[in-house]
Design a protein around this motif. Structure first.
Motif, PDB file in Angstrom:
ATOM      1  N   ARG A 192      12.151  36.937  -5.983  1.00 29.52           N
ATOM      2  CA  ARG A 192      13.596  36.804  -6.140  1.00 29.52           C
ATOM      3  C   ARG A 192      14.221  38.078  -6.713  1.00 29.52           C
ATOM      4  O   ARG A 192      15.258  38.547  -6.219  1.00 29.52           O
ATOM      5  N   LYS A 193      13.600  38.641  -7.713  1.00 32.06           N
ATOM      6  CA  LYS A 193      14.168  39.817  -8.364  1.00 32.06           C
ATOM      7  C   LYS A 193      14.170  41.030  -7.434  1.00 32.06           C
ATOM      8  O   LYS A 193      15.161  41.768  -7.361  1.00 32.06           O
ATOM      9  N   ILE A 194      13.071  41.244  -6.727  1.00 24.84           N
ATOM     10  CA  ILE A 194      12.994  42.382  -5.807  1.00 24.84           C
ATOM     11  C   ILE A 194      14.032  42.272  -4.702  1.00 24.84           C
ATOM     12  O   ILE A 194      14.730  43.234  -4.371  1.00 24.84           O
ATOM     13  N   LEU A 195      14.160  41.075  -4.129  1.00 22.79           N
ATOM     14  CA  LEU A 195      15.113  40.899  -3.038  1.00 22.79           C
ATOM     15  C   LEU A 195      16.555  41.024  -3.526  1.00 22.79           C
ATOM     16  O   LEU A 195      17.423  41.530  -2.807  1.00 22.79           O
ATOM     17  N   GLN A 196      16.848  40.589  -4.743  1.00 21.22           N
ATOM     18  CA  GLN A 196      18.197  40.699  -5.288  1.00 21.22           C
ATOM     19  C   GLN A 196      18.623  42.150  -5.482  1.00 21.22           C
ATOM     20  O   GLN A 196      19.822  42.468  -5.404  1.00 21.22           O
ATOM     21  N   MET A 197      17.678  43.019  -5.729  1.00 20.55           N
ATOM     22  CA  MET A 197      17.995  44.434  -5.952  1.00 20.55           C
ATOM     23  C   MET A 197      18.367  45.166  -4.666  1.00 20.55           C
ATOM     24  O   MET A 197      18.851  46.290  -4.710  1.00 20.55           O
ATOM     25  N   ASP A 198      18.118  44.531  -3.534  1.00 17.39           N
ATOM     26  CA  ASP A 198      18.394  45.158  -2.236  1.00 17.39           C
ATOM     27  C   ASP A 198      17.629  46.473  -2.093  1.00 17.39           C
ATOM     28  O   ASP A 198      18.081  47.404  -1.427  1.00 17.39           O
ATOM     29  N   LEU A 199      16.468  46.532  -2.737  1.00 17.68           N
ATOM     30  CA  LEU A 199      15.684  47.757  -2.732  1.00 17.68           C
ATOM     31  C   LEU A 199      14.797  47.879  -1.494  1.00 17.68           C
ATOM     32  O   LEU A 199      14.378  48.974  -1.130  1.00 17.68           O
ATOM     33  N   ILE A 200      14.517  46.759  -0.847  1.00 10.82           N
ATOM     34  CA  ILE A 200      13.686  46.767   0.347  1.00 10.82           C
ATOM     35  C   ILE A 200      14.424  46.063   1.479  1.00 10.82           C
ATOM     36  O   ILE A 200      15.347  45.274   1.248  1.00 10.82           O
ATOM     37  N   LYS A 201      14.012  46.375   2.694  1.00 11.18           N
ATOM     38  CA  LYS A 201      14.648  45.748   3.852  1.00 11.18           C
ATOM     39  C   LYS A 201      13.596  45.123   4.760  1.00 11.18           C
ATOM     40  O   LYS A 201      12.482  45.640   4.917  1.00 11.18           O
ATOM     41  N   ASP A 202      13.969  44.003   5.337  1.00 11.67           N
ATOM     42  CA  ASP A 202      13.083  43.244   6.222  1.00 11.67           C
ATOM     43  C   ASP A 202      12.943  43.988   7.550  1.00 11.67           C
ATOM     44  O   ASP A 202      13.942  44.353   8.185  1.00 11.67           O
TER      45      ASP A 202
END
Length: 237
Positions: A192-202
């Motif tokens: 949840r935390k990593i995805l909330q940061m928008d630091l990575i993309k699918d």
């Protein structure tokens, strides 16, 4: 990618260069293990010892230029993160004056097998960070200091992604942080935390030919990564 003291760009005179050694702690994350590159050396009795990758500054060279030369010698590519640590003083074996070592730490994201295929050096070994032995006192101090800096910095910035391949799973990211920090992380909170940061993309890709549920592949959101690199984060998992 390199950060460090701007004074490192100044040329070093020959008289000073003979006394200044550049020591590089080269990290790689492979098979869910943090590894460091060590160079084998034989002592006068024929015993094998290990040391960090190093070299002395030559006349006309710069501090940062010597560090980059060391990295290219052992990994053969320009794709690495390099940061200056600090200067270390240690007793000189040849005079009453103190010798100086300038420490760097680097992160290499390529597969170790790929590096070894391109540059075969029987005197080099990638060693699990928990299995390092045989270093002299000077290099033990530099390695310990670099580990402290790495653990601090991966919790304050996104530099840890420099150890991951171009595409990775969330589980790989979590294992990276667990290995470096020596902790267990709650999987759902981490995700949840990593995805909330928008630091990575699918990448809209999944693992293939695996016995477990295929995981999604992600890559670093370069624009967000650059923005986050200039402000302090809190990766408190």
């Amino acid at each position: 990618m390199e950060r460090g003291d701007e004074s490192g760009k100044n040329n070093i005179s020959q008289s000073t260069a003979n006394k200044i050694e550049i020591d590089c702690v080269i990290f790689n994350f492979d098979e869910e293990s943090l590894k460091v590159l060590l160079v084998k050396q034989k002592d006068n009795q024929g015993n094998i010892n290990f040391e960090l990758a190093n070299d002395y500054i030559k006349e006309g060279e710069t501090i940062s230029g010597t560090a980059q030369k060391i990295l290219k010698k052992y990994i053969g590519v320009d794709n690495f993160f390099l940061e200056q640590l600090k200067a270390f003083g240690y007793p000189s074996p040849s005079s009453a004056q103190e010798d100086i070592s300038i420490g760097y730490y680097a992160m290499v994201k390529r597969d170790i097998e790929e590096i070894e295929d391109e540059i075969f050096n029987p005197n080099v070994a990638w060693v699990n960070i928990n299995e390092v032995s045989g270093l002299n006192d000077k290099h033990k101090v530099i390695l310990d200091f670099s580990l402290k800096e790495l653990r601090k910095n991966i919790c304050q910035s996104a530099i840890g992604f420099n150890l991951l391949p171009d595409k990775f799973t969330l589980l790989q990211v979590m294992h990276l942080y667990e290995e470096i920090l020596g902790i267990e992380i709650n999987k759902s909170n981490f995700r949840r935390k990593i995805l909330q940061m928008d630091l990575i993309k699918d990448l809209n890709e999944k693992e293939e030919a695996v016995s477990h549920r295929a995981a999604k592949f992600y890559s670093v959101n370069l624009q967000q990564h650059e923005m986050l690199a200039h402000r302090e984060l809190n990766f408190n998992f």
